[in-house]
Design an enzyme around this catalytic site. Structure first.
Site, PDB file in Angstrom:
ATOM      1  N   LYS A 195       0.855  -1.188   0.000  1.00 25.28           N
ATOM      2  CA  LYS A 195       0.000   0.000   0.000  1.00 25.28           C
ATOM      3  C   LYS A 195       0.888   1.233   0.000  1.00 25.28           C
ATOM      4  CE  LYS A 195      -3.676   2.329   2.494  1.00 25.28           C
ATOM      5  NZ  LYS A 195      -4.669   2.257   3.551  1.00 25.28           N
ATOM      6  N   LYS A 248      -2.157  -1.649  -3.938  1.00 24.22           N
ATOM      7  CA  LYS A 248      -3.025  -0.476  -3.934  1.00 24.22           C
ATOM      8  C   LYS A 248      -2.187   0.780  -3.999  1.00 24.22           C
ATOM      9  CE  LYS A 248      -6.028   1.732  -0.651  1.00 24.22           C
ATOM     10  NZ  LYS A 248      -6.507   1.779   0.678  1.00 24.22           N
TER      11      LYS A 248
HETATM   12  C1  PBG Z   1      -7.692   3.215   5.371  1.00 22.02           C
HETATM   13  C2  PBG Z   1      -7.912   3.097   3.908  1.00 22.02           C
HETATM   14  C3  PBG Z   1      -7.699   4.049   2.901  1.00 22.02           C
HETATM   15  C4  PBG Z   1      -8.192   3.486   1.729  1.00 22.02           C
HETATM   16  C5  PBG Z   1      -8.637   2.220   2.027  1.00 22.02           C
HETATM   17  N1  PBG Z   1      -8.448   1.981   3.384  1.00 22.02           N
HETATM   18  C6  PBG Z   1      -7.196   5.431   2.949  1.00 22.02           C
HETATM   19  C7  PBG Z   1      -5.840   5.744   3.421  1.00 22.02           C
HETATM   20  O1  PBG Z   1      -4.997   4.886   3.650  1.00 22.02           O
HETATM   21  O2  PBG Z   1      -5.610   6.935   3.595  1.00 22.02           O
HETATM   22  C8  PBG Z   1      -8.243   4.163   0.384  1.00 22.02           C
HETATM   23  C9  PBG Z   1      -9.280   3.656  -0.553  1.00 22.02           C
HETATM   24  C10 PBG Z   1      -9.580   4.551  -1.686  1.00 22.02           C
HETATM   25  O3  PBG Z   1      -8.944   5.593  -1.909  1.00 22.02           O
HETATM   26  O4  PBG Z   1     -10.519   4.210  -2.425  1.00 22.02           O
HETATM   27  N2  PBG Z   1      -6.399   3.309   5.802  1.00 22.02           N
END
Ligand code: PBG
Length: 322
Positions: A195, A248
């Site tokens: 991520k 992601k």
């Molecule tokens: C929570 C999380 C996030 C997303 C999914 N789970 C945001 C982040 O890490 O700031 C992003 C999903 C999206 O942008 O569609 N941590």
């Protein structure tokens, strides 16, 4: 020198030939649809930066879940906005929070629909970071026990798949341990293993009210300049017991998807995130692109890159188009 016996264009002559030789096919069964649940009743409010996505109270989340299932989409992923926030994000394991209530209600109404539940603390902490703070630093090891509580409460509510998105070191092992200890050894873990600290999450943070109140997430989410590091994260999570590996965001990271796919034999998921969705929606609304063709091409590219599972806000539309 042009060898006239070899003409690749013969395989593109008409749609039936193209269909016979097509290498990757996007299907409804590849998709996961994310939803945002809130407290209250009969709420269905559109999220401004994510057209056609809504804040849903539990009753309306159940209605959408029925629709998701009727369209043949195998899974829903649930995010929630809690009713209260504090320093440690304790509403993340409150069984009366919208997420836990939505999980139980959907499981009851549509038992066959898989429920994936996001585990993170940023929606639940007053400071908006994904863990417990020690000064201005997110304390990794103290956060693990909080993530365990959140994951366990979601499994108790009925989640089939726990998806930790916090990026703390060691969280997959910690969550696997608590799930096994509490007799949830058949609950899967889909790790947000790779991520990145990405600007593509912008609309989601508005939708989930989860922006950090100070600083950014670069001390735990990955530097977008790196790819070797992705393989390291994946190897660790596999070792700790992840069942599915997620990468992601998706579109700007397909090189990572391919690299990971070539290295591992676990299922690979991609998250086609909010910013990717918002850009497509905005351009389509202006008449600058053909939304349906752009979306089908983008999602098929994710499969071509090596993804088995695509989490996308386009899932309902795609299911209808296919
Ligand atoms: C929570 C999380 C996030 C997303 C999914 N789970 C945001 C982040 O890490 O700031 C992003 C999903 C999206 O942008 O569609 N941590």
């Amino acid at each position: 020198m042009f060898n006239k016996k070899i003409r690749p264009r013969r395989l593109r002559l008409n749609e039936n030939i193209r269909a016979l030789v097509r290498e990757n096919i996007l299907t409804v069964k590849d998709l996961v649809y994310p939803i945002f649940v809130v407290a209250g009743e009969n709420i269905r409010e559109e999220i401004p930066s994510m057209p056609n996505c809504y804040h849903l109270s539990v009753d309306n989340a159940v209605e959408i879940a029925k629709k998701i299932s009727a369209l043949g989409i195998p899974a829903v992923e649930i995010f929630g906005l809690p009713e209260y926030k504090d320093e440690i994000g304790s509403s993340a394991w409150d069984m009366s929070s919208p997420v836990q209530r939505a999980i139980s209600a959907i499981k009851k109404a549509v038992p066959e629909l898989l429920i994936i539940s996001d585990v993170c603390l940023c929606q639940y902490t007053s400071h908006g970071h994904c863990g417990k703070l020690c000064g201005n630093y997110v304390d990794n090891d103290r956060t693990l026990e909080l993530l365990q509580k959140a994951a366990l409460s979601q499994a108790q509510a009925g989640a089939d798949i726990i998806a930790p998105s916090d990026m703390m070191d060691g969280r997959i092992a910690a969550i696997r341990e608590i799930l096994d200890a509490e007799n949830f050894s058949n609950v899967l873990i889909m790790s947000y293993a790779v991520k990145y600290a990405s600007a593509f999450y912008g609309p989601f943070r508005d939708a989930a009210d989860s922006s950090p109140k100070f600083g950014d997430r670069k001390q735990y989410q990955m530097d977008f300049a790196n790819s070797r590091e992705a393989l390291k994260e994946v190897a660790l999570d596999i070792d700790e017991g992840a069942d599915i590996i997620m990468i992601k965001p998706a579109m700007a990271y397909l090189d990572i998807v391919t690299k990971v796919r070539e290295k591992i034999n676990l299922p690979v998921a991609v998250y086609n995130v909010s910013g990717e969705y918002a850009m497509v929606k905005a351009a389509a609304k202006n008449g600058w692109i053909d939304e349906k063709r752009i979306v089908l091409e983008s999602l098929t590219s994710m499969k071509r890159a090596g993804a088995d599972i695509i989490i996308t806000y386009h899932a309902l539309d795609v299911a209808e188009w296919l």
